[in-house]
Design a protein around this motif. Sequence first.
Motif, PDB file in Angstrom:
ATOM      1  N   GLY A 188       0.814  -1.220   0.000  1.00  0.00           N
ATOM      2  CA  GLY A 188       0.000   0.000   0.000  1.00  0.00           C
ATOM      3  C   GLY A 188       0.840   1.258   0.000  1.00  0.00           C
ATOM      4  N   VAL A 189       0.366   2.278  -0.717  1.00  0.00           N
ATOM      5  CA  VAL A 189       1.028   3.586  -0.791  1.00  0.00           C
ATOM      6  C   VAL A 189       0.134   4.607  -0.080  1.00  0.00           C
ATOM      7  N   PRO A 190       0.698   5.385   0.871  1.00  0.00           N
ATOM      8  CA  PRO A 190      -0.128   6.368   1.576  1.00  0.00           C
ATOM      9  C   PRO A 190      -0.614   7.465   0.616  1.00  0.00           C
ATOM     10  N   LEU A 191      -1.824   7.960   0.843  1.00  0.00           N
ATOM     11  CA  LEU A 191      -2.414   9.030   0.023  1.00  0.00           C
ATOM     12  C   LEU A 191      -2.310  10.351   0.771  1.00  0.00           C
ATOM     13  N   ARG A 192      -1.561  11.266   0.169  1.00  0.00           N
ATOM     14  CA  ARG A 192      -1.400  12.604   0.770  1.00  0.00           C
ATOM     15  C   ARG A 192      -1.741  13.678  -0.280  1.00  0.00           C
ATOM     16  N   PRO A 193      -3.007  13.796  -0.682  1.00  0.00           N
ATOM     17  CA  PRO A 193      -3.374  14.841  -1.651  1.00  0.00           C
ATOM     18  C   PRO A 193      -3.196  16.228  -1.032  1.00  0.00           C
ATOM     19  N   HIS A 194      -2.793  17.169  -1.857  1.00  0.00           N
ATOM     20  CA  HIS A 194      -2.592  18.541  -1.362  1.00  0.00           C
ATOM     21  C   HIS A 194      -3.950  19.172  -1.029  1.00  0.00           C
TER      22      HIS A 194
END
Length: 489
Positions: free
Chosen positions: A112-118
């Motif tokens: 899994g890749v963490p989601l960090r949308p601006h």
Amino acid sequence: MNQSLEAARLDKLASFRILDTPAERDFDALTALAQRLLDCPIALLSLVDGRRQWFKSAQGMGHVRETPREQAFCAHTIYEDDLLLVEDALRDVRFGDNPLVRGDPRIRFYAGVPLRPHSDGFADDLPGLGSLCVIDTRPRRLSEDQLAILRDLAALANSLLRAHVSAEEARDLAELAEERANILDGQHRLLRQAEKLAGIGSWRLSLDERRMEWSEQVYAIHGLPVGAMPTLDEALDFFAPAEAVRIQDRLARAARLGEPFDFEAEITTADGRHRRVRSVGEIEFRHERPAAIVGVFQDVTERHLREEELRHSASTDSLSGLPNRASFEHRFAESLAAAEGNAEPIALLLIDLDGFKAVNDSFGHAAGDEVLKEMAAHMRVGCMANAFPARLGGDEFALLVTRPRDCADLENYVQKVLDRLQVMVRQDGEVRRVSATVGAVLTDGAILTPVELMRRADLALYQAKRHQRGSGRIFGVDAPIFRANVSAN
């Protein structure tokens, strides 16, 4: 867990307004692509709140939409800088006893890749909002190319999350715009109703294009259907030519000097009615320069008529319909001032009725009132049609004569007045005759006050009464004046 970072992360997650929203095709297409490209039976886009992980999109999970946070692999992923890779969950001390490993869906592999949308107002290095992950029920490894694919898909997931919140904000703006449009439409309806009730409309004249804009009520005042906007020249055609010139001057001064205006005038409507209107205007500035003249246009016909009625009532004797004493004194002063400035003569006649008391005593006051009305009617026609008559009170009248030829032959004029002012009253076989005695004065070039002229006319009237009732006398002239059918004897 750092509580302040977690609080900020949860606030950021809430700002995306995506939790518990319906499935969306773009998110489902993304997880389906991850499932196929990485050949895993399960692919998830999960978001982690304070108590659970919730799946915005899930492939291979059946109807399951969320799991407890304490069981979620993604709850660990959100703290990673790059990704979380678990090649065999049974051999990982963090997850070996996890119910999702020991039971359904029997996770053995996880990436899994963490989601960090601006998001404006939030730091980009906060823990992730969730993750894009793939899951298998058997241990396995991913190549560097496959890991790169997962990272690329996670970047796309971040873009979809930003697009989602932008779409939500756009919907909010659209709803707000619709709400404001509805409010504005309601206000416009109320304004149109208020305009109709008050007989007021609004107008605008652009200075660059010289284009008119009218509200519905301005059309109504002009007797026109709402439709094509008239030009300025067409709008001015509703006024008399001289008034149109004055209005053009007001508009020019407003545009040149910023001078507001407020005036009343008469218009003839498209359907031929004569209306009294009030127009108020002022400059509208745009970028600190005059852009237009704006104002209101009101039908004041009824108000004007009421004011005229009040003025007429205040200046008119209610019984005879002639001007009253106050009105006469005002007119007398104005006429005298004008005559002195133009060196023109004025004659003043004071009139008392003879036999009037006998009519009142014999026939009653109603008959006397009819005599006064008939005498007033005589003063409006014939030789007196060009004079200004007034009832001073009781059976006393005054006549202001300004026509030069009447003043030049005042003796003959007074005789015509005596001839005209006669009334015969018949009742129950009895007859009473009412006539007039006249005292007159003519301005002789000397500057005299109204009071002095009244005094001289009153003195002439007194002399005429002493000599013979029904006669006339001019101040300064010894010879009396009689009716044409009455001898000096």
